[in-house]
Scaffold this motif. Structure first.
Motif, PDB file in Angstrom:
ATOM      1  N   PRO A   9       8.121 -15.794   0.660  1.00 42.85           N
ATOM      2  CA  PRO A   9       8.234 -16.015   2.258  1.00 42.85           C
ATOM      3  C   PRO A   9       8.084 -15.073   3.093  1.00 42.85           C
ATOM      4  N   GLY A  10       7.498 -15.228   4.447  1.00 43.84           N
ATOM      5  CA  GLY A  10       7.555 -14.283   5.426  1.00 43.84           C
ATOM      6  C   GLY A  10       6.807 -14.661   6.613  1.00 43.84           C
ATOM      7  N   SER A  11       6.431 -13.881   7.492  1.00 45.59           N
ATOM      8  CA  SER A  11       5.785 -14.022   8.817  1.00 45.59           C
ATOM      9  C   SER A  11       4.291 -13.941   8.521  1.00 45.59           C
ATOM     10  N   PHE A  12       3.875 -12.685   7.765  1.00 46.97           N
ATOM     11  CA  PHE A  12       2.595 -12.299   7.486  1.00 46.97           C
ATOM     12  C   PHE A  12       1.683 -12.288   8.881  1.00 46.97           C
ATOM     13  N   GLY A  18       0.626  -3.999   1.671  1.00 53.42           N
ATOM     14  CA  GLY A  18       1.970  -4.035   0.989  1.00 53.42           C
ATOM     15  C   GLY A  18       2.451  -5.469   0.541  1.00 53.42           C
ATOM     16  N   HIS A  19       2.036  -6.306   1.632  1.00 54.55           N
ATOM     17  CA  HIS A  19       2.600  -7.685   0.811  1.00 54.55           C
ATOM     18  C   HIS A  19       1.650  -8.007  -0.144  1.00 54.55           C
ATOM     19  N   MET A  20       0.270  -7.558  -0.021  1.00 55.03           N
ATOM     20  CA  MET A  20      -0.654  -8.000  -1.259  1.00 55.03           C
ATOM     21  C   MET A  20      -0.246  -7.534  -2.754  1.00 55.03           C
TER      22      MET A  20
HETATM   23  P1  ADP Z   1       9.686 -11.346   7.460  1.00 56.74           P
HETATM   24  O1  ADP Z   1       9.587 -11.584   9.049  1.00 56.74           O
HETATM   25  O2  ADP Z   1      10.409 -12.233   6.557  1.00 56.74           O
HETATM   26  O3  ADP Z   1      10.311  -9.916   7.098  1.00 56.74           O
HETATM   27  P2  ADP Z   1       7.343 -10.042   6.742  1.00 56.74           P
HETATM   28  O4  ADP Z   1       5.880 -10.826   6.804  1.00 56.74           O
HETATM   29  O5  ADP Z   1       7.186  -9.104   7.589  1.00 56.74           O
HETATM   30  O6  ADP Z   1       8.154 -11.244   7.076  1.00 56.74           O
HETATM   31  O7  ADP Z   1       7.815  -9.688   5.303  1.00 56.74           O
HETATM   32  C1  ADP Z   1       7.621 -10.623   4.138  1.00 56.74           C
HETATM   33  C2  ADP Z   1       8.180  -9.933   3.126  1.00 56.74           C
HETATM   34  O8  ADP Z   1       7.173  -8.971   2.705  1.00 56.74           O
HETATM   35  C3  ADP Z   1       9.475  -9.294   3.132  1.00 56.74           C
HETATM   36  O9  ADP Z   1      10.105  -9.371   1.956  1.00 56.74           O
HETATM   37  C4  ADP Z   1       9.209  -7.724   3.302  1.00 56.74           C
HETATM   38  O10 ADP Z   1      10.162  -6.920   2.749  1.00 56.74           O
HETATM   39  C5  ADP Z   1       7.810  -7.692   2.342  1.00 56.74           C
HETATM   40  N1  ADP Z   1       7.110  -6.595   2.817  1.00 56.74           N
HETATM   41  C6  ADP Z   1       6.594  -6.273   4.064  1.00 56.74           C
HETATM   42  N2  ADP Z   1       6.106  -5.109   4.335  1.00 56.74           N
HETATM   43  C7  ADP Z   1       5.818  -4.767   2.999  1.00 56.74           C
HETATM   44  C8  ADP Z   1       5.344  -3.493   2.441  1.00 56.74           C
HETATM   45  N3  ADP Z   1       4.661  -2.733   2.888  1.00 56.74           N
HETATM   46  N4  ADP Z   1       5.457  -3.480   0.644  1.00 56.74           N
HETATM   47  C9  ADP Z   1       6.004  -4.552   0.207  1.00 56.74           C
HETATM   48  N5  ADP Z   1       6.838  -5.371   0.643  1.00 56.74           N
HETATM   49  C10 ADP Z   1       6.544  -5.536   1.893  1.00 56.74           C
END
Ligand code: ADP
Length: 165
Positions: A9-12, A18-20
Protein backbone atom coordinates in the motif's frame (compact mmCIF):
# COMPACT_ATOMS: atom_id res chain seq x y z
CA UNK A 1 -1.40 -24.70 -1.96
CA UNK A 2 -3.27 -21.47 -1.30
CA UNK A 3 -2.15 -18.47 -3.34
CA UNK A 4 -0.29 -15.96 -1.20
CA UNK A 5 -1.50 -12.50 -2.13
CA UNK A 6 0.47 -9.58 -0.70
CA UNK A 7 -0.51 -5.93 -0.70
CA UNK A 8 1.95 -3.06 -1.11
CA UNK A 9 0.00 0.00 0.00
CA UNK A 10 1.04 3.61 -0.45
CA UNK A 11 0.40 6.99 -2.01
CA UNK A 12 2.84 6.53 -4.91
CA UNK A 13 2.80 10.24 -5.71
CA UNK A 14 4.72 9.30 -7.82
CA UNK A 15 6.13 5.77 -7.79
CA UNK A 16 9.94 5.79 -7.40
CA UNK A 17 12.80 3.36 -8.04
CA UNK A 18 12.68 2.58 -4.31
CA UNK A 19 9.05 1.44 -4.57
CA UNK A 20 9.86 -0.50 -7.74
CA UNK A 21 12.68 -2.34 -5.97
CA UNK A 22 10.32 -3.45 -3.17
CA UNK A 23 7.69 -4.50 -5.74
CA UNK A 24 10.15 -6.48 -7.85
CA UNK A 25 11.75 -8.27 -4.90
CA UNK A 26 8.46 -9.15 -3.22
CA UNK A 27 6.97 -10.39 -6.50
CA UNK A 28 9.59 -13.13 -6.41
CA UNK A 29 8.52 -14.25 -2.94
CA UNK A 30 4.72 -14.05 -3.03
CA UNK A 31 2.35 -15.52 -5.62
CA UNK A 32 0.54 -12.29 -6.34
CA UNK A 33 1.28 -8.66 -5.50
CA UNK A 34 -1.28 -5.89 -5.42
CA UNK A 35 0.12 -2.38 -5.49
CA UNK A 36 -2.73 -0.60 -3.73
CA UNK A 37 -3.01 3.17 -4.00
CA UNK A 38 -4.66 4.78 -1.01
CA UNK A 39 -7.39 7.24 -1.94
CA UNK A 40 -7.43 9.89 0.76
CA UNK A 41 -9.67 12.86 -0.08
CA UNK A 42 -8.06 14.94 2.69
CA UNK A 43 -4.56 14.67 1.22
CA UNK A 44 -3.26 16.86 -1.56
CA UNK A 45 -1.45 14.95 -4.30
CA UNK A 46 0.64 16.21 -7.21
CA UNK A 47 -0.75 13.55 -9.54
CA UNK A 48 -4.38 12.51 -9.93
CA UNK A 49 -5.35 8.97 -9.06
CA UNK A 50 -5.65 8.09 -12.76
CA UNK A 51 -2.17 9.48 -13.44
CA UNK A 52 -0.70 7.50 -10.55
CA UNK A 53 -2.38 4.28 -11.73
CA UNK A 54 -1.13 4.70 -15.29
CA UNK A 55 2.41 5.62 -14.17
CA UNK A 56 2.61 2.45 -12.04
CA UNK A 57 1.23 0.31 -14.87
CA UNK A 58 3.72 1.74 -17.34
CA UNK A 59 6.58 1.38 -14.85
CA UNK A 60 5.70 -2.29 -14.32
CA UNK A 61 6.12 -2.81 -18.07
CA UNK A 62 9.78 -1.79 -17.59
CA UNK A 63 10.34 -4.85 -15.35
CA UNK A 64 11.17 -7.98 -17.30
CA UNK A 65 9.74 -11.40 -16.49
CA UNK A 66 7.31 -10.18 -13.86
CA UNK A 67 3.64 -10.90 -14.47
CA UNK A 68 2.16 -11.33 -11.00
CA UNK A 69 1.78 -7.66 -10.03
CA UNK A 70 -1.42 -5.68 -10.43
CA UNK A 71 -2.49 -2.17 -9.50
CA UNK A 72 -5.61 -1.29 -7.53
CA UNK A 73 -6.97 1.50 -5.36
CA UNK A 74 -8.61 1.50 -1.97
CA UNK A 75 -10.12 3.91 0.48
CA UNK A 76 -10.85 3.52 4.16
CA UNK A 77 -9.15 0.88 6.25
CA UNK A 78 -6.39 -1.21 4.70
CA UNK A 79 -7.47 -4.23 6.78
CA UNK A 80 -10.94 -4.09 5.18
CA UNK A 81 -9.41 -3.86 1.73
CA UNK A 82 -7.18 -6.84 2.54
CA UNK A 83 -10.24 -8.93 3.48
CA UNK A 84 -11.91 -7.91 0.23
CA UNK A 85 -9.02 -9.19 -1.86
CA UNK A 86 -8.48 -12.30 0.31
CA UNK A 87 -5.08 -11.25 1.56
CA UNK A 88 -3.61 -11.06 5.05
CA UNK A 89 -0.17 -9.87 4.01
CA UNK A 90 1.04 -6.27 3.89
CA UNK A 91 4.49 -5.35 2.66
CA UNK A 92 6.17 -2.07 3.50
CA UNK A 93 9.59 -0.75 2.67
CA UNK A 94 11.93 0.41 5.42
CA UNK A 95 14.50 3.01 4.48
CA UNK A 96 16.04 4.18 7.73
CA UNK A 97 15.51 4.23 11.47
CA UNK A 98 13.42 7.36 10.95
CA UNK A 99 10.77 5.24 9.18
CA UNK A 100 10.60 2.79 12.03
CA UNK A 101 8.52 4.63 14.63
CA UNK A 102 5.70 5.49 12.26
CA UNK A 103 5.73 2.02 10.72
CA UNK A 104 5.59 0.38 14.13
CA UNK A 105 2.52 2.46 15.00
CA UNK A 106 0.88 1.57 11.72
CA UNK A 107 1.56 -2.15 12.09
CA UNK A 108 0.36 -2.22 15.69
CA UNK A 109 -2.82 -0.38 14.72
CA UNK A 110 -3.53 -2.80 11.87
CA UNK A 111 -2.94 -5.73 14.23
CA UNK A 112 -5.50 -4.30 16.68
CA UNK A 113 -7.98 -3.81 13.86
CA UNK A 114 -7.40 -7.30 12.49
CA UNK A 115 -5.28 -9.82 14.34
CA UNK A 116 -4.96 -11.99 11.23
CA UNK A 117 -3.01 -9.36 9.28
CA UNK A 118 0.75 -9.78 9.03
CA UNK A 119 3.03 -6.95 7.95
CA UNK A 120 6.38 -7.75 6.38
CA UNK A 121 9.13 -5.16 6.15
CA UNK A 122 11.64 -5.18 3.41
CA UNK A 123 14.87 -3.25 3.86
CA UNK A 124 15.37 -0.91 0.99
CA UNK A 125 18.32 -1.44 -1.30
CA UNK A 126 20.89 1.03 0.07
CA UNK A 127 21.16 2.78 -3.29
CA UNK A 128 17.50 3.80 -2.95
CA UNK A 129 17.43 4.50 0.78
CA UNK A 130 17.48 8.29 0.30
CA UNK A 131 14.63 8.31 -2.22
CA UNK A 132 11.14 9.42 -1.28
CA UNK A 133 8.36 10.72 -3.50
CA UNK A 134 8.63 14.13 -1.87
CA UNK A 135 12.40 14.52 -2.27
CA UNK A 136 12.06 13.49 -5.92
CA UNK A 137 9.36 16.14 -6.45
CA UNK A 138 11.72 18.67 -4.86
CA UNK A 139 14.41 18.21 -7.50
CA UNK A 140 12.10 17.84 -10.50
CA UNK A 141 11.12 20.54 -12.94
CA UNK A 142 14.65 21.86 -13.40
CA UNK A 143 15.79 19.58 -16.21
CA UNK A 144 17.84 17.18 -14.04
CA UNK A 145 18.19 13.52 -15.11
CA UNK A 146 15.53 11.83 -13.00
CA UNK A 147 16.03 8.29 -14.30
CA UNK A 148 18.22 7.31 -11.34
CA UNK A 149 15.33 8.16 -9.07
CA UNK A 150 12.16 7.10 -10.86
CA UNK A 151 11.17 4.74 -13.70
CA UNK A 152 11.38 6.18 -17.23
CA UNK A 153 7.58 6.24 -17.43
CA UNK A 154 7.54 8.62 -14.47
CA UNK A 155 10.55 10.83 -15.27
CA UNK A 156 8.97 12.45 -18.29
CA UNK A 157 5.60 13.02 -16.65
CA UNK A 158 7.18 14.46 -13.54
CA UNK A 159 9.31 16.94 -15.43
CA UNK A 160 6.31 18.08 -17.45
CA UNK A 161 3.99 18.33 -14.46
CA UNK A 162 6.38 20.42 -12.43
CA UNK A 163 7.08 22.77 -15.30
CA UNK A 164 3.34 23.37 -15.53
CA UNK A 165 3.03 24.09 -11.78
P1 ADP B 1 2.92 6.34 2.37
O1 ADP B 1 2.17 7.62 2.21
O2 ADP B 1 2.08 5.19 2.82
O3 ADP B 1 4.23 6.43 3.12
P2 ADP B 1 4.53 6.05 0.02
O4 ADP B 1 4.06 5.97 -1.38
O5 ADP B 1 5.39 7.21 0.37
O6 ADP B 1 3.24 5.96 0.87
O7 ADP B 1 5.32 4.72 0.39
C1 ADP B 1 4.73 3.45 0.28
C2 ADP B 1 5.69 2.41 0.83
O8 ADP B 1 6.91 2.41 0.11
C3 ADP B 1 6.08 2.63 2.29
O9 ADP B 1 6.21 1.37 2.91
C4 ADP B 1 7.42 3.29 2.19
O10 ADP B 1 8.21 3.04 3.35
C5 ADP B 1 7.99 2.57 1.00
N1 ADP B 1 9.03 3.35 0.35
C6 ADP B 1 9.01 4.64 -0.02
N2 ADP B 1 10.19 5.01 -0.57
C7 ADP B 1 10.97 3.90 -0.57
C8 ADP B 1 12.31 3.62 -0.97
N3 ADP B 1 13.09 4.55 -1.49
N4 ADP B 1 12.77 2.36 -0.79
C9 ADP B 1 12.00 1.42 -0.24
N5 ADP B 1 10.74 1.62 0.19
C10 ADP B 1 10.23 2.84 0.03
Amino acid sequence: MKNKVAIIPGSFDPITNGHMDIIERSSKIFDEIIVAILVNPDKKYLFTLEERISMIENSLKELTGIDNVKVDTFSGLLVNYAKKVNSNIIIRGLRAVSDFEYEMQLTSMNKVLDDGIETFYMMTNTKYSFISSSIVKGVSGFGADLTKLVPKAVAEKLEKKLKEE
